[in-house]
Design an enzyme around this catalytic site. Structure first.
Site, PDB file in Angstrom:
ATOM      1  N   LYS A 201       0.854  -1.186   0.000  1.00  0.00           N
ATOM      2  CA  LYS A 201       0.000   0.000   0.000  1.00  0.00           C
ATOM      3  C   LYS A 201       0.888   1.233   0.000  1.00  0.00           C
ATOM      4  CE  LYS A 201      -3.873   2.400   0.724  1.00  0.00           C
ATOM      5  NZ  LYS A 201      -4.914   2.484  -0.310  1.00  0.00           N
ATOM      6  N   GLU A 288      12.313  -1.797   5.497  1.00  0.00           N
ATOM      7  CA  GLU A 288      13.411  -2.712   5.199  1.00  0.00           C
ATOM      8  C   GLU A 288      14.454  -2.622   6.304  1.00  0.00           C
ATOM      9  OE1 GLU A 288      15.626  -1.700   1.680  1.00  0.00           O
ATOM     10  OE2 GLU A 288      15.425   0.442   2.045  1.00  0.00           O
ATOM     11  N   ARG A 292      24.122  -3.406   7.610  1.00  0.00           N
ATOM     12  CA  ARG A 292      25.455  -2.821   7.404  1.00  0.00           C
ATOM     13  C   ARG A 292      25.489  -1.447   8.051  1.00  0.00           C
ATOM     14  NH1 ARG A 292      23.820   1.057   3.946  1.00  0.00           N
ATOM     15  NH2 ARG A 292      22.314   0.534   2.316  1.00  0.00           N
ATOM     16  N   VAL A 295      25.416   5.215   5.293  1.00  0.00           N
ATOM     17  CA  VAL A 295      26.107   6.448   4.894  1.00  0.00           C
ATOM     18  C   VAL A 295      25.947   7.511   5.984  1.00  0.00           C
ATOM     19  CG1 VAL A 295      26.139   8.350   3.216  1.00  0.00           C
ATOM     20  CG2 VAL A 295      25.833   5.984   2.420  1.00  0.00           C
TER      21      VAL A 295
END
Length: 450
Positions: A201, A288, A292, A295
């Site tokens: 959505k 998500e 890692r 930046v």
């Protein structure tokens, strides 16, 4: 503790990792492509090994070359930085098989969280709020039509192996779905070798707010509060800040609790980021996980006084986390300085830097790998520096950023400095009133050019 770390990356993040290693008394190995032979990380590392030609696929993405470099230099650990192989489970696995510690997530954690469809299913199991959408990958266009009708338009179709906005489309009706489906699949296949798609959505007026987490090898995790990354262009972040001007104490607690729950559910090892979309009503949804370093990690370091690279290395060596969460004591803003022309649709501008003045002063940090005389190669990401300002309040951090941007001078190539100068005067930004759609109607003003 590790005796020697190979840094499997380039640019400013290679320099960032190298500095912390030196402070910890750990020897360093730089790897570089032929295009990067004059880079600072090559110059300042204890050892340097050329791993191939300029193209990433023949150098920074070439696992056998990197492993060979680690073996001939007797490196006992590899730090992947961000991008390249940092979220590649095969690389993590190969490091394990060769007795080299991968400073990052385990192969299983990368597989579980690196694929966005799998990550969403895992977070649902963990009880973390997720955006309504398809259950896993969509098998066909006809299934996409059916699922879109069930969810209700508008929807977002996304590549499961995606990143940087590739294979991602906003769709407002069935006609647009028909127009965009095939092109999104083909773009994903070209970019990632994986055309798998899923659907969510579309959250209207969203903010992109992420929570920094850290987890040890013993199942414990903590969070280090949030970063607001909502100012984006084509799903690429331009600037970030912490704390978010949209955040409340109650929301921070809820999002932090959800992020820690997510990390502990998968037994996450190392530092990582849980990314959320937050709607205008302050409902938040898992988007998500980045397994890692990010930046934008420096702004978190600035407001909680915490070296995240050092923490990565310590956790990889078996250290335990304290178990407490960290909250911002100051306000910090990061501007990504890219070699791009903001007056020409942000077209990349590689070339030789003929003149350079880097700003300084209290509360000003610059992470970069460039210098006067350095030639920016056309083969890699265009980011050449990160300018970070930190102060007691958001207003003071913006004023400091405005001053620092005026001092930041790069000759020989076009950069995004004029864009950031204009942003620091933008009324919506000054009010903290921005979403991921901020750049949709942003127009550059020539008065900010230099």
């Amino acid at each position: 503790m590790f005796k020697k770390i190979l840094i499997a990356n380039r640019g400013e993040i290679a320099m960032r990792i190298l500095r912390t290693c030196k402070e910890m008394g750990i020897k360093t190995v730089a790897v570089y492509s032929t295009a990067d032979k004059d880079s600072l990380h090559v110059r300042f590392a204890d050892e340097a090994v050329c791993i191939g030609p300029a193209m990433s696929k023949d150098s920074y993405l070439k696992i056998p070359n990197i492993i060979a470099a680690a073996e001939i230099t007797n490196a006992d650990a590899i730090h992947p930085g961000y991008g390249f192989l940092s979220e590649n489970s095969t690389f993590s696995k190969v490091c394990q098989k060769n007795g080299i510690k991968f400073i990052g997530a385990t192969p299983e954690q990368i597989d579980r969280m690196g694929d966005k469809a799998n990550a969403k299913a895992t977070m649902k199991e963990a009880g973390v709020p997720c955006v309504p959408g398809s259950d896993g990958l969509i098998d066909s266009y006809n299934d996409a039509v059916r699922i879109a009708e069930e969810i209700g338009y508008p929807v977002m179709i996304k590549a499961t192996a995606g990143g940087g906005g590739k294979g991602m489309r906003r769709v407002w009706n069935e006609e647009e779905l028909k127009e965009n489906w095939d092109s999104a699949v083909m773009e994903a296949e070209a970019a990632f070798g994986n055309g798998g798609m899923y659907m969510e959505k579309l959250i209207e007026e969203p903010r992109h707010i992420e929570i920094q987490v850290a987890g040890d090898q013993y199942g414990k995790a903590c969070h280090l509060s949030e970063r607001d990354c909502s100012v984006q262009r084509r799903n690429q972040k331009l600037t970030e800040e912490t704390p978010s001007p949209f955040m409340t104490d109650e929301l921070r607690e809820k999002m932090g609790e959800a992020a820690v729950k997510a990390a502990e559910y998968i037994g996450y090892e190392g530092v990582g980021t849980i990314e959320f979309l937050v709607d205008k009503h302050r409902n938040f949804y898992f988007m998500e996980m980045n397994t890692r370093i990010q930046v934008e990690h420096p702004i978190t370091e600035q407001v909680v006084d915490y070296d995240l690279i050092r923490e990565q290395i310590m956790l990889a060596a078996g250290a335990k986390i304290s178990g407490k969460n960290y909250y911002p004591k100051l306000h910090s803003i990061e501007c990504r300085i890219n070699a791009e022309d903001p007056y020409n649709d942000f077209r990349p501008s590689p070339g030789r830097i003929t003149g350079l003045n880097i700003p300084g002063g209290h509360g000003v940090r610059v992470d970069t790998h460039v210098y006067a005389g350095y030639t920016i190669p056309p083969n890699y990401d265009s980011m050449i520096a990160k300018l970070i300002t930190t102060a007691q309040t958001r207003e003071e951090a913006i004023a400091k950023m405005r001053r620092a941007l005026e001092e930041f001078y790069i000759e020989g190539v076009k950069t995004t400095i004029p864009f950031h100068r204009q942003l620091m005067d933008d009324e919506r930004y000054l009010e903290g009133n921005y979403t991921t759609a901020f750049m949709d109607d942003f127009e550059m003003d020539k008065k900010y050019d230099y």
